[in-house]
Motif scaffolding. Structure first.
Motif, PDB file in Angstrom:
ATOM      1  N   LEU A 179       0.835  -1.193   0.000  1.00 13.33           N
ATOM      2  CA  LEU A 179       0.000   0.000   0.000  1.00 13.33           C
ATOM      3  C   LEU A 179       0.875   1.251   0.000  1.00 13.33           C
ATOM      4  O   LEU A 179       1.869   1.309   0.719  1.00 13.33           O
ATOM      5  CB  LEU A 179      -0.904   0.023   1.240  1.00 13.33           C
ATOM      6  CG  LEU A 179      -1.954  -1.080   1.351  1.00 13.33           C
ATOM      7  CD1 LEU A 179      -2.832  -0.824   2.567  1.00 13.33           C
ATOM      8  CD2 LEU A 179      -2.803  -1.168   0.099  1.00 13.33           C
ATOM      9  N   CYS A 180       0.478   2.234  -0.798  1.00 11.67           N
ATOM     10  CA  CYS A 180       1.152   3.541  -0.780  1.00 11.67           C
ATOM     11  C   CYS A 180       0.871   4.165   0.587  1.00 11.67           C
ATOM     12  O   CYS A 180      -0.269   4.183   1.043  1.00 11.67           O
ATOM     13  CB  CYS A 180       0.598   4.421  -1.894  1.00 11.67           C
ATOM     14  SG  CYS A 180       1.128   6.136  -1.778  1.00 11.67           S
ATOM     15  N   SER A 181       1.908   4.678   1.247  1.00  6.31           N
ATOM     16  CA  SER A 181       1.716   5.201   2.597  1.00  6.31           C
ATOM     17  C   SER A 181       0.912   6.502   2.606  1.00  6.31           C
ATOM     18  O   SER A 181       0.437   6.936   3.646  1.00  6.31           O
ATOM     19  CB  SER A 181       3.073   5.419   3.272  1.00  6.31           C
ATOM     20  OG  SER A 181       3.864   6.253   2.463  1.00  6.31           O
ATOM     21  N   LYS A 182       0.737   7.134   1.432  1.00  4.11           N
ATOM     22  CA  LYS A 182      -0.050   8.368   1.368  1.00  4.11           C
ATOM     23  C   LYS A 182      -1.506   8.079   1.016  1.00  4.11           C
ATOM     24  O   LYS A 182      -2.408   8.400   1.777  1.00  4.11           O
ATOM     25  CB  LYS A 182       0.538   9.316   0.309  1.00  4.11           C
ATOM     26  CG  LYS A 182       1.675  10.171   0.832  1.00  4.11           C
ATOM     27  CD  LYS A 182       2.082  11.195  -0.192  1.00  4.11           C
ATOM     28  CE  LYS A 182       1.354  12.493   0.081  1.00  4.11           C
ATOM     29  NZ  LYS A 182       2.085  13.669  -0.414  1.00  4.11           N
ATOM     30  N   CYS A 183      -1.730   7.485  -0.180  1.00  7.09           N
ATOM     31  CA  CYS A 183      -3.100   7.354  -0.684  1.00  7.09           C
ATOM     32  C   CYS A 183      -3.691   5.967  -0.441  1.00  7.09           C
ATOM     33  O   CYS A 183      -4.868   5.755  -0.699  1.00  7.09           O
ATOM     34  CB  CYS A 183      -3.149   7.698  -2.160  1.00  7.09           C
ATOM     35  SG  CYS A 183      -2.373   6.448  -3.204  1.00  7.09           S
ATOM     36  N   MET A 184      -2.878   5.014   0.024  1.00  3.61           N
ATOM     37  CA  MET A 184      -3.330   3.658   0.316  1.00  3.61           C
ATOM     38  C   MET A 184      -3.648   2.846  -0.942  1.00  3.61           C
ATOM     39  O   MET A 184      -4.283   1.800  -0.870  1.00  3.61           O
ATOM     40  CB  MET A 184      -4.563   3.642   1.247  1.00  3.61           C
ATOM     41  CG  MET A 184      -4.313   4.315   2.591  1.00  3.61           C
ATOM     42  SD  MET A 184      -3.189   3.341   3.615  1.00  3.61           S
ATOM     43  CE  MET A 184      -2.042   4.590   4.158  1.00  3.61           C
TER      44      MET A 184
ATOM     45  N   PRO B 154       6.268   6.442  -2.171  1.00  2.00           N
ATOM     46  CA  PRO B 154       4.888   6.696  -2.604  1.00  2.00           C
ATOM     47  C   PRO B 154       4.641   6.234  -4.035  1.00  2.00           C
ATOM     48  O   PRO B 154       5.584   6.081  -4.810  1.00  2.00           O
ATOM     49  CB  PRO B 154       4.754   8.213  -2.514  1.00  2.00           C
ATOM     50  CG  PRO B 154       5.974   8.731  -1.852  1.00  2.00           C
ATOM     51  CD  PRO B 154       7.019   7.679  -1.951  1.00  2.00           C
ATOM     52  N   CYS B 155       3.353   6.049  -4.361  1.00  2.00           N
ATOM     53  CA  CYS B 155       2.987   5.541  -5.678  1.00  2.00           C
ATOM     54  C   CYS B 155       3.183   6.618  -6.745  1.00  2.00           C
ATOM     55  O   CYS B 155       3.380   7.795  -6.433  1.00  2.00           O
ATOM     56  CB  CYS B 155       1.542   5.071  -5.670  1.00  2.00           C
ATOM     57  SG  CYS B 155       0.352   6.410  -5.600  1.00  2.00           S
ATOM     58  N   ALA B 156       3.091   6.235  -7.994  1.00  2.00           N
ATOM     59  CA  ALA B 156       3.318   7.148  -9.118  1.00  2.00           C
ATOM     60  C   ALA B 156       2.313   8.301  -9.114  1.00  2.00           C
ATOM     61  O   ALA B 156       2.672   9.439  -9.429  1.00  2.00           O
ATOM     62  CB  ALA B 156       3.226   6.374 -10.430  1.00  2.00           C
ATOM     63  N   THR B 157       1.071   8.014  -8.719  1.00  2.00           N
ATOM     64  CA  THR B 157       0.042   9.068  -8.706  1.00  2.00           C
ATOM     65  C   THR B 157       0.381  10.118  -7.651  1.00  2.00           C
ATOM     66  O   THR B 157       0.241  11.315  -7.884  1.00  2.00           O
ATOM     67  CB  THR B 157      -1.342   8.455  -8.416  1.00  2.00           C
ATOM     68  OG1 THR B 157      -1.511   7.307  -9.252  1.00  2.00           O
ATOM     69  CG2 THR B 157      -2.462   9.436  -8.681  1.00  2.00           C
ATOM     70  N   CYS B 158       0.821   9.681  -6.480  1.00  2.00           N
ATOM     71  CA  CYS B 158       1.175  10.625  -5.415  1.00  2.00           C
ATOM     72  C   CYS B 158       2.411  11.437  -5.784  1.00  2.00           C
ATOM     73  O   CYS B 158       2.574  12.572  -5.337  1.00  2.00           O
ATOM     74  CB  CYS B 158       1.413   9.880  -4.104  1.00  2.00           C
ATOM     75  SG  CYS B 158      -0.127   9.361  -3.323  1.00  2.00           S
ATOM     76  N   LEU B 159       3.286  10.866  -6.588  1.00  2.00           N
ATOM     77  CA  LEU B 159       4.523  11.560  -6.957  1.00  2.00           C
ATOM     78  C   LEU B 159       4.319  12.505  -8.136  1.00  2.00           C
ATOM     79  O   LEU B 159       5.170  13.356  -8.399  1.00  2.00           O
ATOM     80  CB  LEU B 159       5.609  10.544  -7.316  1.00  2.00           C
ATOM     81  CG  LEU B 159       6.287   9.839  -6.150  1.00  2.00           C
ATOM     82  CD1 LEU B 159       7.277   8.808  -6.679  1.00  2.00           C
ATOM     83  CD2 LEU B 159       6.978  10.813  -5.214  1.00  2.00           C
TER      84      LEU B 159
HETATM   85 ZN   LIG Z   1      -0.156   7.057  -3.445  1.00  2.00          ZN
END
Ligand SMILES: [Zn+2]
Length: 194
Positions: free
Chosen positions: A52-57, A64-69
């Motif tokens: 799980l991405c620690s920001k958006c889950m 963090p995942c590509a979307t969060c970055l």
């Molecule tokens: Zn994310």
């Protein structure tokens, strides 16, 4: 016996009864050995590499995942969805260029799913960090989704952050995943305050 073990494991999959599990097991047995290796490696990889991405889950291989970055996305709007598949449905509309938060389900007391089973605390923590001016509650338009939206609204309202819900027009009882992109896109544009 190995074949019974395989049938037993396959029949644990959602929607797979013992008859289908048996059919799948015999199908796998008939395939070349490479197929079984590829299948078992894919199964192990998904558990070892996806987290799980620690920001958006969201599910991701890197945190963090590509979307969060993605710097091109607005940081100040968060769209809250139930599942990764719902996020993909929203992405398909190209109507939203903000951030996401994945709850991993919806409140369902009958199934024993309460707030602690969802990533709600993680959402509140994100909001506490500041910088978010709107939360779009895009849970599914069914009983569980509405209950979840109501619960989240109560928690977030006191913070003063703007809360919106997707416009009606998306079929009641439906799932974001199965709504066509243009309808979902309109629901985003016509979202209403909560
Ligand atoms: Zn994310």
């Amino acid at each position: 016996m190995p074949i019974n073990r395989l049938v037993h494991e396959l029949s644990k999959l959602p929607g797979i009864g013992e008859r289908t599990a048996t059919r799948l097991a015999f199908f796998i047995l008939r395939q070349p050995k490479e197929y079984a290796s590829a299948l078992s490696n894919a199964l192990i990889d998904v558990k070892n590499k996806v987290r799980l991405c620690s920001k958006c889950m969201n599910l991701t291989e890197s945190d963090p995942c590509a979307t969060c970055l993605d710097r091109r996305r607005d940081e100040d709007v968060i769209c809250v969805v139930e599942d990764p598949s719902d996020m993909l449905a929203v992405e398909r509309t190209h109507a939203f260029r903000g951030r996401y938060h994945i709850l991993h389900g919806a409140l369902s007391p009958l199934d024993g799913i309460g707030p602690d089973d969802l990533k709600i605390a993680e959402l509140l923590r994100r909001l506490e960090e500041g910088g978010v001016c709107e939360v779009i509650v895009a849970t599914n338009p069914n009983v569980e989704g509405e209950a979840t939206a109501l619960y989240i609204t109560k928690l977030i309202k006191p913070t003063g952050i703007k809360l919106t819900r997707l416009a009606s027009g998306i079929p009641v009882g439906g799932d974001l995943e199965y709504i066509d992109a243009s309808t979902l896109s309109r629901a985003f544009e016509d979202r209403r305050p909560l």
